[in-house]
Design an enzyme around this catalytic site. Sequence first.
Site, PDB file in Angstrom:
ATOM      1  N   SER A  50     -16.071  35.632  -3.103  1.00  9.61           N
ATOM      2  CA  SER A  50     -15.027  35.330  -2.130  1.00  9.61           C
ATOM      3  C   SER A  50     -13.841  36.243  -2.440  1.00  9.61           C
ATOM      4  O   SER A  50     -13.881  37.036  -3.370  1.00  9.61           O
ATOM      5  CB  SER A  50     -14.669  33.842  -2.097  1.00  9.61           C
ATOM      6  OG  SER A  50     -14.844  33.241  -3.331  1.00  9.61           O
ATOM      7  N   ASP A  82     -17.413  37.471   1.062  1.00 13.73           N
ATOM      8  CA  ASP A  82     -17.551  36.276   1.889  1.00 13.73           C
ATOM      9  C   ASP A  82     -16.210  35.829   2.487  1.00 13.73           C
ATOM     10  O   ASP A  82     -15.181  35.882   1.809  1.00 13.73           O
ATOM     11  CB  ASP A  82     -18.130  35.153   1.012  1.00 13.73           C
ATOM     12  CG  ASP A  82     -18.846  34.100   1.825  1.00 13.73           C
ATOM     13  OD1 ASP A  82     -19.503  34.462   2.816  1.00 13.73           O
ATOM     14  OD2 ASP A  82     -18.763  32.912   1.449  1.00 13.73           O
ATOM     15  N   ASP A 104     -13.971  36.825   8.700  1.00 15.53           N
ATOM     16  CA  ASP A 104     -13.932  35.459   9.220  1.00 15.53           C
ATOM     17  C   ASP A 104     -12.656  35.261  10.035  1.00 15.53           C
ATOM     18  O   ASP A 104     -11.608  34.912   9.504  1.00 15.53           O
ATOM     19  CB  ASP A 104     -14.011  34.450   8.074  1.00 15.53           C
ATOM     20  CG  ASP A 104     -14.002  33.016   8.587  1.00 15.53           C
ATOM     21  OD1 ASP A 104     -13.840  32.811   9.811  1.00 15.53           O
ATOM     22  OD2 ASP A 104     -14.158  32.091   7.760  1.00 15.53           O
ATOM     23  N   GLU A 135     -18.337  34.937  12.134  1.00 16.20           N
ATOM     24  CA  GLU A 135     -18.549  33.489  12.305  1.00 16.20           C
ATOM     25  C   GLU A 135     -17.916  32.991  13.596  1.00 16.20           C
ATOM     26  O   GLU A 135     -16.849  33.437  13.993  1.00 16.20           O
ATOM     27  CB  GLU A 135     -17.937  32.739  11.108  1.00 16.20           C
ATOM     28  CG  GLU A 135     -18.076  31.221  11.199  1.00 16.20           C
ATOM     29  CD  GLU A 135     -17.660  30.523   9.901  1.00 16.20           C
ATOM     30  OE1 GLU A 135     -18.166  30.904   8.829  1.00 16.20           O
ATOM     31  OE2 GLU A 135     -16.838  29.608   9.969  1.00 16.20           O
ATOM     32  N   HIS A 181     -18.587  23.420   3.438  1.00 17.30           N
ATOM     33  CA  HIS A 181     -18.310  24.003   2.123  1.00 17.30           C
ATOM     34  C   HIS A 181     -17.955  22.884   1.154  1.00 17.30           C
ATOM     35  O   HIS A 181     -17.482  21.837   1.576  1.00 17.30           O
ATOM     36  CB  HIS A 181     -17.139  24.979   2.218  1.00 17.30           C
ATOM     37  CG  HIS A 181     -17.442  26.201   3.032  1.00 17.30           C
ATOM     38  ND1 HIS A 181     -16.590  26.673   3.992  1.00 17.30           N
ATOM     39  CD2 HIS A 181     -18.512  27.031   3.027  1.00 17.30           C
ATOM     40  CE1 HIS A 181     -17.116  27.764   4.539  1.00 17.30           C
ATOM     41  NE2 HIS A 181     -18.289  28.000   3.977  1.00 17.30           N
ATOM     42  N   GLY A 216     -22.506  26.771   3.367  1.00 20.44           N
ATOM     43  CA  GLY A 216     -22.442  25.421   2.801  1.00 20.44           C
ATOM     44  C   GLY A 216     -23.784  24.943   2.276  1.00 20.44           C
ATOM     45  O   GLY A 216     -24.228  23.836   2.565  1.00 20.44           O
ATOM     46  N   ASN A 237     -25.817  30.421   1.838  1.00 17.43           N
ATOM     47  CA  ASN A 237     -24.741  30.662   0.884  1.00 17.43           C
ATOM     48  C   ASN A 237     -24.653  29.502  -0.111  1.00 17.43           C
ATOM     49  O   ASN A 237     -24.579  28.340   0.301  1.00 17.43           O
ATOM     50  CB  ASN A 237     -23.402  30.782   1.607  1.00 17.43           C
ATOM     51  CG  ASN A 237     -23.252  32.108   2.336  1.00 17.43           C
ATOM     52  OD1 ASN A 237     -24.211  32.868   2.454  1.00 17.43           O
ATOM     53  ND2 ASN A 237     -22.050  32.376   2.799  1.00 17.43           N
ATOM     54  N   VAL A 238     -24.652  29.853  -1.396  1.00 19.82           N
ATOM     55  CA  VAL A 238     -24.556  28.831  -2.436  1.00 19.82           C
ATOM     56  C   VAL A 238     -23.378  29.193  -3.341  1.00 19.82           C
ATOM     57  O   VAL A 238     -23.405  30.215  -4.020  1.00 19.82           O
ATOM     58  CB  VAL A 238     -25.854  28.766  -3.270  1.00 19.82           C
ATOM     59  CG1 VAL A 238     -25.768  27.647  -4.300  1.00 19.82           C
ATOM     60  CG2 VAL A 238     -27.082  28.582  -2.367  1.00 19.82           C
TER      61      VAL A 238
HETATM   62 ZN   LIG Z   1     -19.084  29.930   4.048  1.00 18.06          ZN
END
Ligand SMILES: [Zn+2]
Length: 291
Positions: A50, A82, A104, A135, A181, A216, A237-238
């Site tokens: 991130s 991300d 985003d 997104e 998330h 999420g 996504n983890v």
């Molecule tokens: Zn996300």
Amino acid sequence: MSIVNEKEIMVDAAKGKYAIGAFNITNVNQLEGVVEAAVAKKSPLIIQTSVKPSKFLGADVLVAIYKTIASSAPIPICLHLDHCTDVEYCKKCADAGYTNIMIDASKQSFDENIRQTKEIVDYCHKVGNISVEGELGTVSGVEDQIKVSEDETQLANPTQAVEFVERTGLDIFAPAIGSAHGVYKTKNPKIDVERMATINQMLNGNGIKTPLVVHGGTGLPEDYIKKLLEAGGAKFNVSTELKRVLIDAKYEYITAHREEYDPGKVDVAARDAIRKAVGHWIDMLGSEGKA
Ligand SMILES: [Zn+2]
């Protein structure tokens, strides 16, 4: 071969009805554990950061480490930024050598989301072999600096999704489908699998053009994961789970070895725990042996 963008590996995943894990890292120790797990399983891999850790470690430093590890790894590995809301930072990471950028702008109006997303798509395609994720709708929870409460969550509208992808030239699409998330507050989160399948059919019904992402991943029940794979989810996504695994592993090791002052051993304990968690995700997503 080993340094790849996200779209290259996701198209194969979407065709094969498996998904690639995008595993969030905040330090090199985690990165090593993630890579070791994927190499052991012969799985393609997406390493994601991130914005906060990317700025903390430095995009150039992260890319240097990524390129060193990926160029000698026997599997394809992508480095993904991300949920970046800052157009200029997206460009900076593209210049540095990230191979996938997520702009985003989902909290902006539809037209402004399109404008910012298209700007990054055009930029990344000009800079090099960099794919772009965007997104539509909003995913609830907290992701880095972005906070969205559950009642604010808006799911992606399928018709708008098609328009969004067409007008931006987007490579990879993240539709908001009710996943969150952080950690799910309920055992049965309301995930709109039908919506995912509809969007996938509309975008990819005549061949995979724009693979889909599930945000999420932490805490998603395994039966939902299976349904979402079937509905076209080609990347999960983890993040939150791996942060917890890292901190718990270090805490447990230090608690059990309170008199020992060997930082390397703490790192090994954390790396082993990360490797195990990532291995389990690779099994659930079906990407073992797909590298
Ligand atoms: Zn996300």
